[in-house]
Write a protein that holds these residues in place. Structure first.
Motif, short mmCIF file in Angstrom:
data_model
loop_
_atom_site.label_atom_id
_atom_site.label_comp_id
_atom_site.label_asym_id
_atom_site.label_seq_id
_atom_site.Cartn_x
_atom_site.Cartn_y
_atom_site.Cartn_z
N VAL A 45 -83.53 20.11 -116.78
CA VAL A 45 -82.30 19.34 -116.52
C VAL A 45 -82.57 17.84 -116.70
N ILE A 46 -83.72 17.39 -116.20
CA ILE A 46 -84.11 15.99 -116.34
C ILE A 46 -84.30 15.62 -117.81
N LEU A 47 -84.95 16.52 -118.55
CA LEU A 47 -85.16 16.29 -119.98
C LEU A 47 -83.82 16.22 -120.72
N ASP A 48 -82.92 17.10 -120.36
CA ASP A 48 -81.58 17.11 -120.95
C ASP A 48 -80.86 15.80 -120.67
N CYS A 53 -82.04 26.64 -121.98
CA CYS A 53 -80.78 26.23 -121.35
C CYS A 53 -80.39 24.81 -121.77
N LEU A 54 -81.35 24.02 -122.27
CA LEU A 54 -81.06 22.66 -122.74
C LEU A 54 -80.04 22.69 -123.87
N ILE A 55 -80.17 23.65 -124.78
CA ILE A 55 -79.25 23.75 -125.94
C ILE A 55 -77.85 24.12 -125.48
N ILE A 56 -77.76 25.16 -124.63
CA ILE A 56 -76.45 25.65 -124.19
C ILE A 56 -75.75 24.62 -123.34
N ASN A 57 -76.49 23.97 -122.44
CA ASN A 57 -75.88 23.01 -121.52
C ASN A 57 -75.25 21.85 -122.28
N GLN A 58 -75.90 21.38 -123.35
CA GLN A 58 -75.35 20.26 -124.11
C GLN A 58 -74.06 20.64 -124.81
N THR A 59 -73.99 21.87 -125.30
CA THR A 59 -72.74 22.36 -125.91
C THR A 59 -71.61 22.36 -124.88
N VAL A 60 -71.93 22.78 -123.67
CA VAL A 60 -70.94 22.80 -122.58
C VAL A 60 -70.44 21.39 -122.28
N GLN A 61 -71.36 20.43 -122.19
CA GLN A 61 -70.99 19.05 -121.84
C GLN A 61 -70.05 18.44 -122.88
N ILE A 62 -70.36 18.63 -124.16
CA ILE A 62 -69.49 18.10 -125.22
C ILE A 62 -68.13 18.78 -125.18
N GLY A 63 -68.12 20.09 -124.98
CA GLY A 63 -66.86 20.83 -124.92
C GLY A 63 -65.97 20.36 -123.79
N ILE A 64 -66.54 20.20 -122.60
CA ILE A 64 -65.76 19.74 -121.44
C ILE A 64 -65.26 18.32 -121.68
N SER A 65 -66.08 17.46 -122.26
CA SER A 65 -65.68 16.08 -122.53
C SER A 65 -64.48 16.03 -123.48
N ILE A 66 -64.51 16.88 -124.51
CA ILE A 66 -63.40 16.94 -125.46
C ILE A 66 -62.11 17.37 -124.76
N LEU A 67 -62.20 18.41 -123.94
CA LEU A 67 -61.02 18.88 -123.21
C LEU A 67 -60.47 17.80 -122.29
N ASN A 68 -61.37 17.08 -121.60
CA ASN A 68 -60.93 15.99 -120.73
C ASN A 68 -60.22 14.89 -121.51
N ALA A 69 -60.76 14.57 -122.69
CA ALA A 69 -60.16 13.52 -123.53
C ALA A 69 -58.76 13.90 -123.98
N TYR A 70 -58.46 15.21 -124.03
CA TYR A 70 -57.14 15.69 -124.40
C TYR A 70 -56.28 16.04 -123.17
N GLY A 71 -56.73 15.58 -122.01
CA GLY A 71 -55.94 15.77 -120.80
C GLY A 71 -56.07 17.13 -120.16
N SER A 72 -57.03 17.94 -120.59
CA SER A 72 -57.26 19.25 -119.99
C SER A 72 -58.36 19.14 -118.94
N PHE A 73 -57.96 19.12 -117.67
CA PHE A 73 -58.92 18.92 -116.58
C PHE A 73 -59.15 20.20 -115.77
N TYR A 100 -81.35 5.60 -118.22
CA TYR A 100 -81.39 7.05 -118.06
C TYR A 100 -82.82 7.57 -118.14
N PHE A 101 -83.59 7.00 -119.06
CA PHE A 101 -84.99 7.40 -119.18
C PHE A 101 -85.73 7.10 -117.87
N LEU A 102 -85.48 5.90 -117.33
CA LEU A 102 -86.11 5.55 -116.06
C LEU A 102 -85.64 6.47 -114.94
N GLY A 103 -84.36 6.83 -114.98
CA GLY A 103 -83.83 7.73 -113.96
C GLY A 103 -84.52 9.08 -113.98
N GLN A 104 -84.72 9.60 -115.17
CA GLN A 104 -85.39 10.90 -115.28
C GLN A 104 -86.88 10.78 -114.96
#
Length: 502
Positions: A47-50, A132-152, A234-238
Protein backbone atom coordinates in the motif's frame (compact mmCIF):
# COMPACT_ATOMS: atom_id res chain seq x y z
CA UNK A 1 -23.08 20.29 -1.68
CA UNK A 2 -23.73 19.98 2.04
CA UNK A 3 -26.52 17.41 1.36
CA UNK A 4 -24.19 15.33 -0.83
CA UNK A 5 -21.49 15.49 1.82
CA UNK A 6 -23.87 14.30 4.56
CA UNK A 7 -25.20 11.38 2.45
CA UNK A 8 -21.68 10.38 1.47
CA UNK A 9 -20.63 10.65 5.11
CA UNK A 10 -23.49 8.34 6.18
CA UNK A 11 -22.55 5.79 3.52
CA UNK A 12 -18.98 5.89 4.77
CA UNK A 13 -20.17 5.49 8.37
CA UNK A 14 -21.93 2.28 7.33
CA UNK A 15 -18.70 1.04 5.79
CA UNK A 16 -16.85 2.02 8.99
CA UNK A 17 -19.07 -0.28 11.03
CA UNK A 18 -18.34 -3.14 8.66
CA UNK A 19 -14.62 -2.30 8.66
CA UNK A 20 -14.49 -2.32 12.46
CA UNK A 21 -16.29 -5.67 12.49
CA UNK A 22 -13.62 -6.89 10.06
CA UNK A 23 -10.95 -5.71 12.51
CA UNK A 24 -12.71 -7.47 15.38
CA UNK A 25 -12.68 -10.74 13.43
CA UNK A 26 -8.96 -10.31 12.78
CA UNK A 27 -8.38 -9.85 16.51
CA UNK A 28 -10.50 -12.91 17.29
CA UNK A 29 -8.74 -15.23 14.86
CA UNK A 30 -5.17 -13.87 14.89
CA UNK A 31 -4.76 -11.62 17.98
CA UNK A 32 -1.29 -10.13 18.53
CA UNK A 33 0.89 -12.68 16.76
CA UNK A 34 3.69 -13.10 14.25
CA UNK A 35 1.11 -14.08 11.60
CA UNK A 36 -0.75 -10.80 12.11
CA UNK A 37 2.53 -8.83 12.12
CA UNK A 38 3.58 -10.46 8.83
CA UNK A 39 0.24 -9.63 7.17
CA UNK A 40 0.37 -5.99 8.31
CA UNK A 41 4.00 -5.54 7.27
CA UNK A 42 3.52 -7.10 3.82
CA UNK A 43 0.14 -5.56 2.97
CA UNK A 44 0.99 -2.09 4.29
CA UNK A 45 4.32 -2.12 2.44
CA UNK A 46 2.56 -2.68 -0.89
CA UNK A 47 0.00 0.00 0.00
CA UNK A 48 2.89 2.35 0.85
CA UNK A 49 4.60 1.52 -2.45
CA UNK A 50 1.35 2.17 -4.30
CA UNK A 51 0.93 5.54 -2.59
CA UNK A 52 4.51 6.52 -3.30
CA UNK A 53 4.06 5.75 -7.01
CA UNK A 54 0.55 7.01 -7.66
CA UNK A 55 -0.63 8.85 -4.55
CA UNK A 56 0.18 12.35 -5.89
CA UNK A 57 -1.57 11.63 -9.21
CA UNK A 58 -4.63 10.14 -7.51
CA UNK A 59 -4.92 13.09 -5.13
CA UNK A 60 -4.62 15.74 -7.85
CA UNK A 61 -6.41 13.88 -10.66
CA UNK A 62 -9.91 15.28 -10.04
CA UNK A 63 -8.72 18.89 -10.03
CA UNK A 64 -6.58 18.46 -13.17
CA UNK A 65 -9.32 16.54 -15.03
CA UNK A 66 -11.76 19.40 -14.40
CA UNK A 67 -9.16 21.99 -15.50
CA UNK A 68 -8.54 20.09 -18.78
CA UNK A 69 -12.27 19.49 -19.34
CA UNK A 70 -13.04 23.21 -18.90
CA UNK A 71 -10.16 24.40 -21.12
CA UNK A 72 -9.88 21.71 -23.82
CA UNK A 73 -13.19 19.84 -23.73
CA UNK A 74 -14.43 16.47 -22.50
CA UNK A 75 -13.05 14.41 -25.39
CA UNK A 76 -9.49 15.66 -24.80
CA UNK A 77 -9.76 15.12 -21.04
CA UNK A 78 -10.88 11.51 -21.53
CA UNK A 79 -8.16 10.83 -24.13
CA UNK A 80 -5.51 11.99 -21.68
CA UNK A 81 -7.10 9.91 -18.92
CA UNK A 82 -6.87 6.78 -21.09
CA UNK A 83 -3.20 7.51 -21.65
CA UNK A 84 -2.71 7.90 -17.89
CA UNK A 85 -4.51 4.61 -17.23
CA UNK A 86 -2.30 2.78 -19.73
CA UNK A 87 0.86 4.35 -18.31
CA UNK A 88 0.05 3.54 -14.66
CA UNK A 89 -0.90 -0.04 -15.55
CA UNK A 90 2.36 -0.73 -17.43
CA UNK A 91 4.53 0.77 -14.68
CA UNK A 92 2.57 -1.06 -11.95
CA UNK A 93 3.06 -4.41 -13.74
CA UNK A 94 6.82 -3.79 -13.96
CA UNK A 95 7.03 -2.85 -10.26
CA UNK A 96 5.02 -5.91 -9.22
CA UNK A 97 7.28 -8.20 -11.26
CA UNK A 98 10.35 -6.69 -9.59
CA UNK A 99 8.86 -7.08 -6.09
CA UNK A 100 7.89 -10.70 -6.73
CA UNK A 101 11.40 -11.50 -7.99
CA UNK A 102 13.21 -9.70 -5.14
CA UNK A 103 10.92 -9.67 -2.08
CA UNK A 104 13.93 -9.88 0.24
CA UNK A 105 14.85 -6.26 -0.60
CA UNK A 106 11.58 -5.01 0.93
CA UNK A 107 11.67 -7.51 3.78
CA UNK A 108 15.09 -6.36 4.96
CA UNK A 109 13.90 -2.74 5.02
CA UNK A 110 10.61 -3.19 6.87
CA UNK A 111 11.69 -5.96 9.26
CA UNK A 112 15.50 -6.02 9.61
CA UNK A 113 15.25 -8.01 12.85
CA UNK A 114 13.32 -10.90 11.23
CA UNK A 115 15.11 -14.16 10.49
CA UNK A 116 14.49 -17.85 9.98
CA UNK A 117 10.83 -18.87 9.65
CA UNK A 118 9.60 -15.34 10.45
CA UNK A 119 11.49 -13.98 7.43
CA UNK A 120 10.25 -16.79 5.17
CA UNK A 121 6.66 -16.06 6.16
CA UNK A 122 7.14 -12.38 5.36
CA UNK A 123 8.73 -13.12 1.96
CA UNK A 124 5.83 -15.40 0.97
CA UNK A 125 3.25 -12.82 2.01
CA UNK A 126 4.97 -10.01 0.09
CA UNK A 127 4.90 -12.12 -3.10
CA UNK A 128 1.21 -12.97 -2.63
CA UNK A 129 0.18 -9.38 -1.84
CA UNK A 130 2.20 -7.61 -4.55
CA UNK A 131 -0.33 -7.90 -7.44
CA UNK A 132 -2.89 -5.86 -5.50
CA UNK A 133 -0.87 -2.77 -6.54
CA UNK A 134 -2.11 -3.15 -10.15
CA UNK A 135 -5.77 -3.70 -9.26
CA UNK A 136 -5.89 -0.95 -6.64
CA UNK A 137 -4.62 1.68 -9.08
CA UNK A 138 -7.31 0.75 -11.60
CA UNK A 139 -9.91 1.18 -8.84
CA UNK A 140 -8.55 4.62 -7.86
CA UNK A 141 -8.66 5.98 -11.43
CA UNK A 142 -12.14 4.55 -11.96
CA UNK A 143 -13.54 6.11 -8.78
CA UNK A 144 -11.89 9.46 -9.60
CA UNK A 145 -13.52 9.48 -13.06
CA UNK A 146 -16.95 8.74 -11.58
CA UNK A 147 -16.49 11.51 -9.00
CA UNK A 148 -15.50 13.98 -11.73
CA UNK A 149 -18.81 13.18 -13.45
CA UNK A 150 -20.80 13.71 -10.26
CA UNK A 151 -21.22 10.03 -9.40
CA UNK A 152 -20.47 9.79 -5.68
CA UNK A 153 -22.86 7.21 -4.25
CA UNK A 154 -22.40 4.20 -6.55
CA UNK A 155 -18.64 3.86 -5.82
CA UNK A 156 -19.42 3.96 -2.09
CA UNK A 157 -22.22 1.40 -2.32
CA UNK A 158 -20.01 -0.85 -4.46
CA UNK A 159 -17.11 -0.70 -2.00
CA UNK A 160 -19.50 -1.41 0.88
CA UNK A 161 -20.64 -4.58 -0.89
CA UNK A 162 -17.02 -5.71 -1.15
CA UNK A 163 -16.47 -5.14 2.58
CA UNK A 164 -19.45 -7.40 3.34
CA UNK A 165 -17.91 -10.05 1.09
CA UNK A 166 -14.61 -9.69 2.96
CA UNK A 167 -16.35 -10.41 6.26
CA UNK A 168 -18.09 -13.51 4.94
CA UNK A 169 -14.89 -14.93 3.43
CA UNK A 170 -12.87 -14.31 6.61
CA UNK A 171 -15.47 -16.16 8.68
CA UNK A 172 -15.49 -19.08 6.25
CA UNK A 173 -11.78 -19.30 5.46
CA UNK A 174 -9.93 -18.25 8.65
CA UNK A 175 -10.39 -21.65 10.37
CA UNK A 176 -9.09 -23.37 7.20
CA UNK A 177 -6.24 -21.28 5.78
CA UNK A 178 -5.50 -18.97 8.71
CA UNK A 179 -3.99 -15.56 7.96
CA UNK A 180 -4.26 -16.15 4.21
CA UNK A 181 -8.04 -15.71 4.57
CA UNK A 182 -7.33 -11.95 4.77
CA UNK A 183 -5.49 -12.18 1.45
CA UNK A 184 -8.25 -14.20 -0.26
CA UNK A 185 -11.01 -11.90 0.98
CA UNK A 186 -9.11 -8.80 -0.15
CA UNK A 187 -8.59 -10.08 -3.70
CA UNK A 188 -12.18 -11.27 -4.06
CA UNK A 189 -13.51 -7.94 -2.82
CA UNK A 190 -11.34 -5.66 -4.94
CA UNK A 191 -11.94 -7.66 -8.16
CA UNK A 192 -15.70 -7.36 -7.67
CA UNK A 193 -15.25 -3.63 -7.00
CA UNK A 194 -13.44 -3.22 -10.33
CA UNK A 195 -16.33 -4.93 -12.14
CA UNK A 196 -18.95 -2.71 -10.43
CA UNK A 197 -17.00 0.47 -11.25
CA UNK A 198 -16.66 -0.54 -14.93
CA UNK A 199 -20.41 -1.23 -15.09
CA UNK A 200 -21.16 2.25 -13.71
CA UNK A 201 -18.74 3.91 -16.16
CA UNK A 202 -20.49 2.15 -19.03
CA UNK A 203 -23.91 3.05 -17.64
CA UNK A 204 -23.00 6.76 -17.55
CA UNK A 205 -21.73 6.47 -21.15
CA UNK A 206 -18.29 7.78 -20.22
CA UNK A 207 -16.07 7.05 -23.20
CA UNK A 208 -13.20 5.57 -21.20
CA UNK A 209 -13.26 1.95 -22.31
CA UNK A 210 -12.94 2.33 -26.08
CA UNK A 211 -10.55 3.61 -28.78
CA UNK A 212 -7.42 2.51 -26.92
CA UNK A 213 -5.70 2.09 -30.30
CA UNK A 214 -5.85 5.87 -30.80
CA UNK A 215 -4.12 6.68 -27.52
CA UNK A 216 -1.19 9.08 -27.63
CA UNK A 217 1.10 7.67 -24.98
CA UNK A 218 2.55 11.10 -24.12
CA UNK A 219 -0.93 12.45 -23.25
CA UNK A 220 -0.50 11.40 -19.61
CA UNK A 221 2.12 14.15 -19.12
CA UNK A 222 -0.31 16.89 -17.91
CA UNK A 223 -1.45 14.73 -14.97
CA UNK A 224 2.12 13.84 -14.01
CA UNK A 225 3.37 17.42 -14.34
CA UNK A 226 0.47 18.75 -12.28
CA UNK A 227 1.19 16.16 -9.55
CA UNK A 228 4.99 16.53 -9.78
CA UNK A 229 5.40 18.84 -6.75
CA UNK A 230 3.65 16.20 -4.61
CA UNK A 231 5.90 13.28 -5.44
CA UNK A 232 8.61 14.24 -2.98
CA UNK A 233 6.27 14.79 0.02
CA UNK A 234 4.47 11.56 -0.87
CA UNK A 235 7.79 9.74 -1.11
CA UNK A 236 8.74 11.10 2.31
CA UNK A 237 5.34 10.10 3.64
CA UNK A 238 5.78 6.52 2.52
CA UNK A 239 9.39 6.51 3.74
CA UNK A 240 8.04 7.74 7.07
CA UNK A 241 5.52 4.88 7.12
CA UNK A 242 8.26 2.33 6.39
CA UNK A 243 10.45 3.92 9.08
CA UNK A 244 7.58 3.56 11.55
CA UNK A 245 7.23 -0.13 10.67
CA UNK A 246 11.00 -0.62 10.99
CA UNK A 247 11.18 1.08 14.40
CA UNK A 248 8.05 -0.63 15.74
CA UNK A 249 9.15 -4.11 14.57
CA UNK A 250 12.44 -3.56 16.42
CA UNK A 251 10.56 -2.80 19.67
CA UNK A 252 9.38 -6.40 19.94
CA UNK A 253 7.03 -9.05 18.54
CA UNK A 254 3.44 -7.82 18.54
CA UNK A 255 4.24 -4.09 18.63
CA UNK A 256 3.33 -3.71 14.94
CA UNK A 257 -0.06 -5.30 15.66
CA UNK A 258 -0.64 -3.11 18.74
CA UNK A 259 -0.08 0.04 16.69
CA UNK A 260 -2.32 -1.27 13.90
CA UNK A 261 -5.17 -2.14 16.28
CA UNK A 262 -4.79 1.22 18.07
CA UNK A 263 -4.79 3.57 15.10
CA UNK A 264 -7.44 1.72 13.11
CA UNK A 265 -10.24 3.57 14.94
CA UNK A 266 -8.93 6.99 13.94
CA UNK A 267 -7.67 5.88 10.53
CA UNK A 268 -11.02 4.45 9.49
CA UNK A 269 -12.93 7.52 10.67
CA UNK A 270 -10.45 9.92 9.09
CA UNK A 271 -10.63 8.03 5.82
CA UNK A 272 -14.34 8.87 5.75
CA UNK A 273 -13.71 12.59 6.18
CA UNK A 274 -10.71 12.77 3.84
CA UNK A 275 -12.59 10.86 1.15
CA UNK A 276 -15.44 13.37 1.37
CA UNK A 277 -12.87 16.15 0.93
CA UNK A 278 -11.23 14.65 -2.15
CA UNK A 279 -14.47 13.28 -3.62
CA UNK A 280 -16.72 16.34 -3.26
CA UNK A 281 -14.72 19.34 -2.08
CA UNK A 282 -11.81 19.31 -4.55
CA UNK A 283 -13.96 19.14 -7.73
CA UNK A 284 -16.33 21.81 -6.37
CA UNK A 285 -13.58 24.22 -5.29
CA UNK A 286 -11.60 23.65 -8.49
CA UNK A 287 -14.67 24.55 -10.56
CA UNK A 288 -15.35 27.75 -8.57
CA UNK A 289 -11.69 28.74 -8.85
CA UNK A 290 -11.74 28.24 -12.61
CA UNK A 291 -14.91 30.36 -12.85
CA UNK A 292 -13.30 33.06 -10.67
CA UNK A 293 -16.05 32.91 -8.02
CA UNK A 294 -14.26 33.60 -4.70
CA UNK A 295 -17.49 33.97 -2.68
CA UNK A 296 -18.82 30.61 -3.87
CA UNK A 297 -15.38 29.08 -3.27
CA UNK A 298 -15.48 30.29 0.35
CA UNK A 299 -19.09 29.19 0.85
CA UNK A 300 -18.44 25.69 -0.50
CA UNK A 301 -15.33 25.34 1.64
CA UNK A 302 -16.95 26.65 4.81
CA UNK A 303 -19.87 24.22 4.63
CA UNK A 304 -17.62 21.16 4.55
CA UNK A 305 -15.11 22.66 7.00
CA UNK A 306 -17.77 23.24 9.65
CA UNK A 307 -19.38 19.82 9.26
CA UNK A 308 -15.90 18.30 9.43
CA UNK A 309 -15.05 20.11 12.67
CA UNK A 310 -18.24 18.86 14.32
CA UNK A 311 -17.52 15.31 13.14
CA UNK A 312 -13.95 15.55 14.45
CA UNK A 313 -15.27 16.85 17.78
CA UNK A 314 -17.51 13.81 18.11
CA UNK A 315 -14.76 11.37 17.08
CA UNK A 316 -12.15 12.69 19.50
CA UNK A 317 -14.64 13.07 22.36
CA UNK A 318 -15.95 9.50 22.21
CA UNK A 319 -12.49 7.95 21.77
CA UNK A 320 -11.04 10.13 24.54
CA UNK A 321 -13.62 9.41 27.22
CA UNK A 322 -14.05 5.64 26.80
CA UNK A 323 -11.44 3.99 24.54
CA UNK A 324 -11.31 0.97 26.86
CA UNK A 325 -14.95 0.17 26.08
CA UNK A 326 -14.26 0.03 22.33
CA UNK A 327 -11.17 -2.11 22.90
CA UNK A 328 -13.08 -4.50 25.16
CA UNK A 329 -15.91 -4.99 22.64
CA UNK A 330 -13.67 -5.50 19.62
CA UNK A 331 -10.53 -7.17 20.91
CA UNK A 332 -11.21 -8.88 24.26
CA UNK A 333 -12.67 -11.94 22.54
CA UNK A 334 -9.35 -12.77 20.90
CA UNK A 335 -6.18 -14.14 22.42
CA UNK A 336 -4.86 -10.70 23.42
CA UNK A 337 -3.60 -10.41 27.01
CA UNK A 338 -5.12 -7.91 29.46
CA UNK A 339 -2.07 -5.66 29.78
CA UNK A 340 -1.87 -5.35 25.98
CA UNK A 341 -5.58 -4.41 25.84
CA UNK A 342 -4.86 -1.61 28.35
CA UNK A 343 -1.96 -0.39 26.23
CA UNK A 344 -4.12 -0.44 23.10
CA UNK A 345 -6.71 1.67 24.94
CA UNK A 346 -4.07 4.25 25.88
CA UNK A 347 -2.86 4.37 22.29
CA UNK A 348 -6.41 4.76 20.96
CA UNK A 349 -6.84 7.86 23.15
CA UNK A 350 -3.59 9.38 21.84
CA UNK A 351 -4.33 8.54 18.20
CA UNK A 352 -7.79 10.12 18.50
CA UNK A 353 -6.16 13.53 19.00
CA UNK A 354 -4.38 13.19 15.66
CA UNK A 355 -7.80 13.38 13.97
CA UNK A 356 -7.87 17.16 14.50
CA UNK A 357 -4.37 17.89 13.25
CA UNK A 358 -4.70 15.62 10.19
CA UNK A 359 -8.11 17.11 9.35
CA UNK A 360 -6.74 20.68 9.44
CA UNK A 361 -3.71 19.63 7.40
CA UNK A 362 -5.84 17.83 4.79
CA UNK A 363 -8.69 20.32 4.30
CA UNK A 364 -6.48 23.41 4.01
CA UNK A 365 -4.13 21.47 1.76
CA UNK A 366 -7.11 20.63 -0.49
CA UNK A 367 -8.04 24.33 -0.56
CA UNK A 368 -4.52 25.26 -1.67
CA UNK A 369 -4.55 22.52 -4.31
CA UNK A 370 -7.93 23.61 -5.68
CA UNK A 371 -6.86 27.26 -5.88
CA UNK A 372 -3.73 26.60 -7.94
CA UNK A 373 -1.34 26.66 -4.99
CA UNK A 374 -0.34 23.01 -5.14
CA UNK A 375 3.37 23.77 -4.79
CA UNK A 376 2.80 25.41 -1.39
CA UNK A 377 0.79 22.40 -0.26
CA UNK A 378 3.56 20.09 -1.46
CA UNK A 379 6.28 22.08 0.34
CA UNK A 380 4.47 22.08 3.68
CA UNK A 381 3.67 18.40 3.20
CA UNK A 382 7.42 17.78 3.07
CA UNK A 383 7.85 19.73 6.31
CA UNK A 384 5.16 17.66 8.06
CA UNK A 385 6.87 14.39 7.12
CA UNK A 386 10.32 15.62 8.12
CA UNK A 387 9.10 16.73 11.55
CA UNK A 388 7.38 13.37 12.12
CA UNK A 389 10.46 11.39 11.06
CA UNK A 390 12.79 13.48 13.18
CA UNK A 391 10.66 13.04 16.32
CA UNK A 392 10.31 9.28 15.75
CA UNK A 393 14.04 8.77 15.23
CA UNK A 394 15.14 10.93 18.17
CA UNK A 395 12.54 9.87 20.76
CA UNK A 396 11.41 6.31 19.92
CA UNK A 397 13.80 4.64 22.34
CA UNK A 398 13.00 7.09 25.15
CA UNK A 399 9.23 7.42 24.75
CA UNK A 400 8.59 3.98 23.28
CA UNK A 401 5.48 3.08 21.31
CA UNK A 402 3.68 6.29 22.35
CA UNK A 403 5.94 8.47 20.21
CA UNK A 404 4.09 7.52 17.01
CA UNK A 405 0.74 9.25 17.78
CA UNK A 406 2.53 12.13 19.52
CA UNK A 407 4.79 12.91 16.56
CA UNK A 408 1.88 12.61 14.13
CA UNK A 409 -0.21 15.06 16.16
CA UNK A 410 2.53 17.67 16.63
CA UNK A 411 3.78 17.71 13.03
CA UNK A 412 0.39 17.92 11.33
CA UNK A 413 -1.00 20.46 13.80
CA UNK A 414 1.91 22.83 13.17
CA UNK A 415 1.69 22.51 9.37
CA UNK A 416 -2.12 22.55 9.37
CA UNK A 417 -2.12 25.90 11.21
CA UNK A 418 0.48 27.30 8.80
CA UNK A 419 -1.63 26.30 5.77
CA UNK A 420 -4.76 27.69 7.43
CA UNK A 421 -3.01 31.06 7.44
CA UNK A 422 -2.49 30.69 3.65
CA UNK A 423 -6.17 30.11 2.84
CA UNK A 424 -6.79 32.20 -0.29
CA UNK A 425 -10.20 33.80 0.37
CA UNK A 426 -10.64 34.10 4.13
CA UNK A 427 -12.49 37.06 5.65
CA UNK A 428 -13.41 38.26 9.14
CA UNK A 429 -16.76 36.46 9.16
CA UNK A 430 -15.04 33.19 8.24
CA UNK A 431 -12.46 33.65 11.01
CA UNK A 432 -15.16 34.43 13.62
CA UNK A 433 -17.18 31.37 12.65
CA UNK A 434 -14.07 29.16 12.69
CA UNK A 435 -13.22 30.44 16.19
CA UNK A 436 -16.71 29.39 17.38
CA UNK A 437 -16.33 25.86 16.04
CA UNK A 438 -12.83 25.49 17.50
CA UNK A 439 -14.19 26.70 20.84
CA UNK A 440 -16.95 24.08 20.74
CA UNK A 441 -14.35 21.42 19.89
CA UNK A 442 -12.01 22.33 22.77
CA UNK A 443 -14.83 22.61 25.34
CA UNK A 444 -16.53 19.33 24.35
CA UNK A 445 -13.32 17.29 24.22
CA UNK A 446 -12.08 18.73 27.53
CA UNK A 447 -15.37 18.04 29.31
CA UNK A 448 -15.64 14.50 27.94
CA UNK A 449 -12.06 13.73 28.97
CA UNK A 450 -12.94 14.87 32.51
CA UNK A 451 -16.14 12.78 32.49
CA UNK A 452 -14.15 9.81 31.21
CA UNK A 453 -11.97 9.88 34.33
CA UNK A 454 -15.02 9.16 36.49
CA UNK A 455 -16.67 6.26 34.69
CA UNK A 456 -17.84 4.65 37.92
CA UNK A 457 -21.36 3.68 36.85
CA UNK A 458 -20.60 -0.02 36.52
CA UNK A 459 -22.00 -0.11 33.01
CA UNK A 460 -21.02 -2.71 30.42
CA UNK A 461 -18.77 -1.63 27.55
CA UNK A 462 -21.72 -1.28 25.16
CA UNK A 463 -23.79 0.86 27.54
CA UNK A 464 -20.72 2.95 28.41
CA UNK A 465 -20.36 3.86 24.74
CA UNK A 466 -24.11 4.50 24.45
CA UNK A 467 -24.11 6.70 27.59
CA UNK A 468 -21.17 8.81 26.44
CA UNK A 469 -22.56 9.09 22.91
CA UNK A 470 -25.78 10.50 24.34
CA UNK A 471 -23.87 13.06 26.44
CA UNK A 472 -21.77 14.20 23.46
CA UNK A 473 -24.85 14.47 21.22
CA UNK A 474 -26.68 16.63 23.79
CA UNK A 475 -23.60 18.79 24.36
CA UNK A 476 -23.08 19.44 20.66
CA UNK A 477 -26.79 20.12 20.05
CA UNK A 478 -26.95 22.65 22.90
CA UNK A 479 -23.82 24.43 21.70
CA UNK A 480 -25.09 24.58 18.11
CA UNK A 481 -28.07 26.61 19.32
CA UNK A 482 -26.26 28.59 22.03
CA UNK A 483 -23.53 29.78 19.65
CA UNK A 484 -25.90 30.05 16.64
CA UNK A 485 -23.87 27.70 14.50
CA UNK A 486 -25.03 27.17 10.91
CA UNK A 487 -26.27 23.63 11.59
CA UNK A 488 -29.06 24.97 13.86
CA UNK A 489 -31.28 25.58 10.82
CA UNK A 490 -31.00 21.96 9.71
CA UNK A 491 -31.69 20.73 13.26
CA UNK A 492 -34.69 23.05 13.60
CA UNK A 493 -36.08 21.67 10.35
CA UNK A 494 -35.63 18.10 11.60
CA UNK A 495 -37.35 18.90 14.94
CA UNK A 496 -40.30 20.48 13.12
CA UNK A 497 -40.64 17.41 10.91
CA UNK A 498 -40.63 15.13 13.95
CA UNK A 499 -43.37 17.23 15.61
CA UNK A 500 -45.41 17.25 12.40
CA UNK A 501 -45.33 13.45 12.19
CA UNK A 502 -46.76 13.02 15.68
Amino acid sequence: MKRKAVILFLLRILKIGLGILNLSLAAKFFGVSIDRDVWILAFNTIVILDAALWGPINETFRAKFIFIKEHEGEEKALAKTKSLLLFTTIVSILVVCFVMCFPNLLAKIIAPSFGGEELQQLLRMIVFVAPCLIINQTVQIGISILNAYGSFYIPEISSTITVVLNLILILLLAPIIGIYSLLASYYAGIIILVVLILIQIKKLKINLLSDFTKIQFKDFYPFVLFALPFFFPYFLGQLNAILEKTISSSLGIGVVSIIDYSRKFTDVLLSVISSVLTTILVPALSLQFMKKEPKKFLTEFQQIFQIGLLAITFIISILTCCPEAFVKILYAKGNIEEHILIQIGQMVRLYSLTALSIFLYTIFGMALLSSGNGKKYAFWGIMAQLITMMLNILLAQKVGIYIFPISLFISHLIIGCIMMNMFPYKNKAFLRTTAKYIGVLIFTIGLMYWIGRFQFFGLSAFYTILFNTAIITVLLTLQIFIFSLNERLALTHIFKKIRGNR
